[in-house]
Design a protein around this motif. Structure first.
Motif, PDB file in Angstrom:
ATOM      1  N   GLN A  23      -4.250   3.172   0.518  1.00 27.20           N
ATOM      2  CA  GLN A  23      -4.665   2.742  -0.806  1.00 27.20           C
ATOM      3  C   GLN A  23      -3.677   1.741  -1.405  1.00 27.20           C
ATOM      4  O   GLN A  23      -2.461   1.871  -1.248  1.00 27.20           O
ATOM      5  N   VAL A  24      -4.224   0.753  -2.103  1.00 26.06           N
ATOM      6  CA  VAL A  24      -3.396  -0.193  -2.857  1.00 26.06           C
ATOM      7  C   VAL A  24      -3.070   0.382  -4.233  1.00 26.06           C
ATOM      8  O   VAL A  24      -1.973   0.182  -4.761  1.00 26.06           O
ATOM      9  N   ARG A  71       0.854  -1.190   0.000  1.00 25.56           N
ATOM     10  CA  ARG A  71       0.000   0.000   0.000  1.00 25.56           C
ATOM     11  C   ARG A  71       0.886   1.235   0.000  1.00 25.56           C
ATOM     12  O   ARG A  71       2.049   1.164   0.368  1.00 25.56           O
TER      13      ARG A  71
END
Length: 228
Positions: A113-114, A69
């Protein structure tokens, strides 16, 4: 047994994103640093790595899943406040955290967030040296930097598993440095058929299940392997 996943957080500041190769190498080194610390907890302060051995062993007994991430600003500072190890390689900073339950991430990691790890290199990295630990990326696959970081981490773990105590000690002296390079097609075919460890992806994201993503190459892995 609790299914666990290894969190890796890459720092991507909007104004100064890292180079792709630097991020891949930092992620691979971070994985090995965590494995080393889990196996040698007496070599670290009690509060730093304490209790990691059991969760790392449980994670390694199952699927060695890794999820990358991204973080910046306050997100990165919150990641730094959680137990883990930060590795810097040139323009990149990556923090690895002890494996967490698949469905129970710490809140400050779960909110990251990925997506958004489409990193690039400004120049072609130099050819690795003969004594380097090298993780060769499959040139036929399209992967985001985040996906490739996870795959490089798998390859570094294979190199760690294949190393003896003397090999690990020498690697430790070099800060567990690795080189990550994309092989040209001919070299990839030779590497994949050479007998060196090959990472095959489970197919959870981006690429098809069973895809060969990385070949791990190190001096101790080449014993009995034809030169490529």
């Amino acid at each position: 047994m609790t299914e666990r996943v290894l969190p890796l957080v890459v720092r991507i500041e909007r104004a100064a994103p890292p180079q792709r190769t630097d991020a891949l190498e930092a992620a691979a080194t971070a994985v090995v640093c965590l494995l080393d610390r889990a196996e040698n907890p007496a070599d670290t302060p009690a509060a730093d790595g304490d209790g990691w051995s059991d969760v790392v062993a449980e994670w390694q007994d199952g699927r060695i899943r890794k999820v990358v991430r991204r973080a910046r600003g306050a997100e990165w500072r919150r990641a730094l406040a959680l137990p883990g190890i930060t590795v810097a390689v040139r323009t990149a900073e990556v923090r690895v955290h002890p494996p967490v339950p698949l469905d129970d991430w710490p809140r400050d990691l779960a909110r990251l967030q990925v997506s958004g790890t489409e990193l690039t290199d400004d120049a072609v990295p130099p050819e690795p040296g003969p004594g380097d630990v090298v993780l060769w990326i499959n040139p036929g696959l399209e992967m985001t930097a985040g996906k490739a970081m996870a795959q490089a981490g798998h390859g570094a773990q294979f190199a760690w598993w294949g190393a003896g105590e003397a090999d690990r000690a020498a690697w430790r002296e070099r800060g567990f440095a690795v080189r990550v390079r994309t092989a040209d097609p001919a070299r990839w075919d030779a590497l994949a058929a050479s007998g060196l460890p090959v990472v095959r992806d489970a197919g959870f994201t981006e690429i098809a299940p069973g895809s060969a993503t990385v070949v791990a190459d190190a001096p101790w892995l080449r014993v009995g392997v034809p030169e490529v």
